[in-house]
Design a protein around this motif. Structure first.
Motif, PDB file in Angstrom:
ATOM      1  N   LYS A   1      33.353  69.597 -48.035  1.00  0.00           N
ATOM      2  CA  LYS A   1      33.746  69.127 -46.693  1.00  0.00           C
ATOM      3  C   LYS A   1      33.045  70.386 -45.469  1.00  0.00           C
ATOM      4  O   LYS A   1      32.431  70.072 -44.398  1.00  0.00           O
ATOM      5  N   ILE A   2      33.431  71.765 -46.126  1.00  0.00           N
ATOM      6  CA  ILE A   2      33.233  72.453 -44.784  1.00  0.00           C
ATOM      7  C   ILE A   2      31.900  72.589 -44.604  1.00  0.00           C
ATOM      8  O   ILE A   2      31.202  72.292 -43.578  1.00  0.00           O
ATOM      9  N   TYR A   3      30.854  72.076 -45.483  1.00  0.00           N
ATOM     10  CA  TYR A   3      29.257  72.465 -45.272  1.00  0.00           C
ATOM     11  C   TYR A   3      29.289  70.609 -44.578  1.00  0.00           C
ATOM     12  O   TYR A   3      27.899  70.595 -43.773  1.00  0.00           O
ATOM     13  N   ILE A   4      29.362  69.835 -45.318  1.00  0.00           N
ATOM     14  CA  ILE A   4      29.004  68.273 -44.611  1.00  0.00           C
ATOM     15  C   ILE A   4      30.043  68.916 -42.658  1.00  0.00           C
ATOM     16  O   ILE A   4      28.973  68.302 -42.298  1.00  0.00           O
ATOM     17  N   LYS A   5      30.400  69.364 -42.334  1.00  0.00           N
ATOM     18  CA  LYS A   5      31.283  69.567 -41.550  1.00  0.00           C
ATOM     19  C   LYS A   5      29.949  70.654 -40.283  1.00  0.00           C
ATOM     20  O   LYS A   5      29.850  70.092 -39.821  1.00  0.00           O
ATOM     21  N   LYS A   6      29.649  71.880 -41.124  1.00  0.00           N
ATOM     22  CA  LYS A   6      28.700  72.832 -40.596  1.00  0.00           C
ATOM     23  C   LYS A   6      27.058  72.078 -40.219  1.00  0.00           C
ATOM     24  O   LYS A   6      26.321  71.608 -39.352  1.00  0.00           O
ATOM     25  N   MET A   7      27.191  70.428 -41.297  1.00  0.00           N
ATOM     26  CA  MET A   7      25.422  69.702 -41.174  1.00  0.00           C
ATOM     27  C   MET A   7      25.438  68.726 -39.870  1.00  0.00           C
ATOM     28  O   MET A   7      24.644  68.831 -38.961  1.00  0.00           O
TER      29      MET A   7
ATOM     30  N   GLU B   1      27.573  69.401 -37.324  1.00  0.00           N
ATOM     31  CA  GLU B   1      27.765  70.008 -36.173  1.00  0.00           C
ATOM     32  C   GLU B   1      26.432  70.458 -35.203  1.00  0.00           C
ATOM     33  O   GLU B   1      25.661  70.386 -34.433  1.00  0.00           O
ATOM     34  N   TRP B   2      25.579  70.846 -36.648  1.00  0.00           N
ATOM     35  CA  TRP B   2      24.630  71.176 -36.043  1.00  0.00           C
ATOM     36  C   TRP B   2      23.574  70.350 -35.942  1.00  0.00           C
ATOM     37  O   TRP B   2      22.738  70.071 -34.387  1.00  0.00           O
ATOM     38  N   CYS B   3      23.174  69.118 -36.208  1.00  0.00           N
ATOM     39  CA  CYS B   3      23.012  68.113 -35.562  1.00  0.00           C
ATOM     40  C   CYS B   3      23.410  67.251 -34.433  1.00  0.00           C
ATOM     41  O   CYS B   3      22.975  66.616 -33.509  1.00  0.00           O
ATOM     42  N   HIS B   4      24.747  67.749 -34.090  1.00  0.00           N
ATOM     43  CA  HIS B   4      24.832  67.202 -33.239  1.00  0.00           C
ATOM     44  C   HIS B   4      24.789  68.101 -32.306  1.00  0.00           C
ATOM     45  O   HIS B   4      24.629  67.357 -30.956  1.00  0.00           O
ATOM     46  N   SER B   5      24.331  69.062 -31.807  1.00  0.00           N
ATOM     47  CA  SER B   5      23.695  70.130 -30.693  1.00  0.00           C
ATOM     48  C   SER B   5      22.491  69.527 -30.976  1.00  0.00           C
ATOM     49  O   SER B   5      21.872  69.777 -30.032  1.00  0.00           O
TER      50      SER B   5
ATOM     51  N   PHE C   1      39.073  63.164 -41.903  1.00  0.00           N
ATOM     52  CA  PHE C   1      38.388  64.220 -41.742  1.00  0.00           C
ATOM     53  C   PHE C   1      36.432  63.168 -41.400  1.00  0.00           C
ATOM     54  O   PHE C   1      36.032  64.053 -40.895  1.00  0.00           O
ATOM     55  N   VAL C   2      36.785  61.530 -42.189  1.00  0.00           N
ATOM     56  CA  VAL C   2      35.040  61.717 -41.726  1.00  0.00           C
ATOM     57  C   VAL C   2      35.230  61.525 -40.527  1.00  0.00           C
ATOM     58  O   VAL C   2      33.729  61.463 -40.014  1.00  0.00           O
ATOM     59  N   VAL C   3      36.460  61.003 -40.197  1.00  0.00           N
ATOM     60  CA  VAL C   3      36.188  59.942 -38.357  1.00  0.00           C
ATOM     61  C   VAL C   3      35.776  60.982 -37.587  1.00  0.00           C
ATOM     62  O   VAL C   3      34.632  60.405 -36.991  1.00  0.00           O
ATOM     63  N   SER C   4      36.249  61.998 -37.881  1.00  0.00           N
ATOM     64  CA  SER C   4      35.941  63.319 -36.531  1.00  0.00           C
ATOM     65  C   SER C   4      34.936  63.966 -36.586  1.00  0.00           C
ATOM     66  O   SER C   4      34.348  64.332 -36.416  1.00  0.00           O
ATOM     67  N   LEU C   5      33.569  64.013 -37.933  1.00  0.00           N
ATOM     68  CA  LEU C   5      32.327  63.929 -38.192  1.00  0.00           C
ATOM     69  C   LEU C   5      31.151  63.273 -37.006  1.00  0.00           C
ATOM     70  O   LEU C   5      30.718  63.204 -36.801  1.00  0.00           O
ATOM     71  N   ASN C   6      32.278  62.288 -36.434  1.00  0.00           N
ATOM     72  CA  ASN C   6      31.365  61.312 -35.123  1.00  0.00           C
ATOM     73  C   ASN C   6      30.212  60.567 -36.165  1.00  0.00           C
ATOM     74  O   ASN C   6      28.580  61.277 -35.533  1.00  0.00           O
ATOM     75  N   LEU C   7      30.119  60.145 -37.484  1.00  0.00           N
ATOM     76  CA  LEU C   7      28.788  59.701 -37.588  1.00  0.00           C
ATOM     77  C   LEU C   7      28.328  58.803 -37.036  1.00  0.00           C
ATOM     78  O   LEU C   7      26.906  58.903 -37.020  1.00  0.00           O
ATOM     79  N   PRO C   8      28.929  57.480 -35.714  1.00  0.00           N
ATOM     80  CA  PRO C   8      27.817  56.875 -34.852  1.00  0.00           C
ATOM     81  C   PRO C   8      26.866  57.182 -34.286  1.00  0.00           C
ATOM     82  O   PRO C   8      25.612  56.969 -33.993  1.00  0.00           O
TER      83      PRO C   8
END
Length: 542
Positions: A355-361, A363-367, A414-421
């Motif tokens: 989860k930590i690294y999916i979150k980092k990935m 966040e970097w994509c959103h940036s 957690f997955v929803v918080s990633l804002n994958l859409p």
């Protein structure tokens, strides 16, 4: 006379001829006392090289028995001061003596002569050490675990001599490393030879630990050459109808790599977790820059299992390269491939780390997506290649680890918080650059859990032919920790390796019924480099 009786008589004659030749070697040649001293005296004091040339010719033509070897070596020990450059031919021919298979007296005399020679005539060190290393590549047997007692004793005599040389002449370690590189067997040679040389280089690290980095780096470099050639030959088999010869060569390469990987895993077991820092360093210098390997990187997967407390350190090393603008796209894409592969496949990595690294990935994509809204210039043929790789491995991890990620309400939150859409629907359209099997798996999983709806966009991409060119997908189509298929060394990997697990309602992998026992995460791939079926050519090896 019948054909059978004629053939029998010929065989008998051949046997008698061989027996007579061996008897001739043992009895016909009797080396005289002081023969070496006499030949060198005539060469240097009288300028007459005939006796010296005759001596060299005799030693080349006829193997010495123990008695003659004792005479020659005793004589040589008294003449080391005269064995300079001018005696190069004599010194070289003496190193062809099969001394390590002879009596203890011969082994003792040969070792003493070598030490005396190199102390007095350092000029001969490269040739001497190179000759000793060539002996360590000799093998007429294949083993699992350790060589036979006979073979081990032959190697042990050589290692004892190398250790004494390094003790007496510490600077000879530089020569030893250069010679180890120069004498490494050709990658297509007999698998027994590659195994023997790898085994013995790792043996050297036991008594010269300062060379561990150099020798391990050398070994992994050579194993990578074999690994990449297996891939290339497998591709040739897939594309060539006249593939019998290529397939035979591939079988030898697979056998070599399997045996050598076994040697490395055993060496790691003998050394324990204290070698992890060294493995981290060698991985970054040797394995990470190499695209397309299938097996060598599993050394790192196994190494991390020796001390799971170091796993976060290594994952962070990989992640730090991904957003770094100081390195090129290739190393960054390779880093994310190794990172995602370990997160997916290493059974000892917990869900929290994933989860930590999916979150980092994400966040970097959103940036990155946000940065595209500002005017900027991108250089290169594929300026967004790292972004597309990171997106693909986010999709890969969500699909592969869906059981862990969606195991409870907190996981769903957690997955929803990633804002994958936002990532999926951004103008860069990462799904069009994603491997087809991963895109399908991710789309089905996220649809089931109502996270994001991808199929409409995928169909739109298909209608508009928005598919990346093949060359731009090079790093998108390599999954470094796909199933390990080397049979002999797999026993180190299988207990710590995570296979894909489908759920009852999992519709992401429609090929489950077709693929049977295979790890089918990428089994639907139209690209043979990704599907486990690409390894079918390896399965017949026991």
């Amino acid at each position: 006379m019948s054909v059978c009786s004629s053939r029998t008589s010929h065989v008998a004659l051949m046997r008698n001829s061989i027996a007579n030749r061996n008897s001739f070697i043992e009895t016909a040649v009797k080396i005289k006392e002081n023969i070496v001293k006499s030949a060198l005296n005539e060469l240097f004091n009288e300028g007459n090289g005939k006796a010296y040339e005759d001596l060299v010719r005799t030693l080349r033509a006829r193997p010495l028995n123990d008695g003659n070897a004792v005479i020659v070596l005793n004589d040589c020990s008294l003449c080391v001061g005269a064995m300079g450059r001018e005696a190069k031919l004599l010194v070289e021919v003496l190193f062809t003596l099969n001394w390590n298979t002879m009596s203890e007296k011969v082994i003792e005399l040969f070792s003493k002569w070598v030490l005396d020679l190199l102390t007095a005539q350092i000029y001969h060190a490269p040739m001497a050490i190179g000759s000793l290393l060539k002996v360590l590549a000799k093998s007429d047997e294949m083993w699992i675990g350790s060589p036979s007692l006979r073979q081990a004793m032959m190697y042990s005599h050589v290692h004892n001599l190398i250790a004494q040389i390094v003790s007496v002449i510490p600077m000879s370690t530089e020569v030893l490393v250069r010679s180890a590189i120069d004498n490494f067997p050709y990658h297509k040679c007999n698998p027994c030879i590659n195994q023997a040389y790898t085994h013995n280089l790792l043996w050297i690290t036991r008594y010269i630990p300062t060379l561990t980095d150099d020798l391990l780096t050398l070994i992994l470099n050579r194993l990578i050459i074999i690994d990449v050639n297996i891939r290339n030959n497998s591709d040739s088999v897939n594309n060539d109808i006249f593939d019998i010869e290529v397939e035979d060569k591939t079988d030898d390469l697979i056998e070599s790599l399997d045996l050598c990987m076994t040697e490395v895993f055993q060496w790691m077991d003998q050394n324990g977790p204290e070698i992890l820092d060294l493995l981290f360093s060698v991985f970054q210098r040797v394995i990470l820059p190499t695209y397309g390997t299938r097996n060598v990187q599993f050394i790192m997967l196994y190494g991390l299992s020796k001390d799971v407390r170091r796993v976060p350190d290594f994952l962070e090393i990989l992640w730090q390269l991904v957003p770094s603008a100081r390195v090129g796209p290739g190393p960054r894409q390779a880093s994310i491939a190794h990172l995602a592969g370990l997160l997916a496949r290493a059974a000892y990595i917990n869900t929290q780390s994933i989860k930590i690294y999916i979150k980092k990935m994400t966040e970097w994509c959103h940036s990155y997506i946000k940065a595209q809204e500002m005017p900027s210039s991108h250089n290169g043929k594929n300026p967004h290649s790292v972004f597309y790789s990171v997106c693909q491995y986010i999709f890969y991890l969500v699909a592969f680890k869906h059981k862990e990620l969606f195991s409870d309400k907190n996981g769903l939150i957690f997955v929803v918080s990633l804002n994958l859409p936002k990532i999926v629907m951004c103008s860069l359209n990462p799904l069009r650059m994603c491997h087809e099997g991963i895109a399908e798996a991710f789309a089905s999983i996220t649809r089931i859990h109502q996270i994001v709806y991808c199929h409409a966009l995928m169909e739109q991409n298909l209608r508009r032919h928005l598919r990346a060119e093949e060359e731009s997908l090079e790093h998108q189509e390599w999954f470094p920790y796909d199933p390990y298929v080397l049979p002999k060394s797999s026993k180190w990997i299988l207990p710590i390796y995570k296979e894909y697990e489908e759920t009852v309602n999992d519709v992401t992998l429609k090929s489950v019924e077709m693929c049977g026992e295979e790890d089918d995460f990428l089994a639907t791939s139209p690209n043979p480099h990704l599907s486990k079926s690409s390894f079918n050519s390896l399965r017949h090896i026991n």
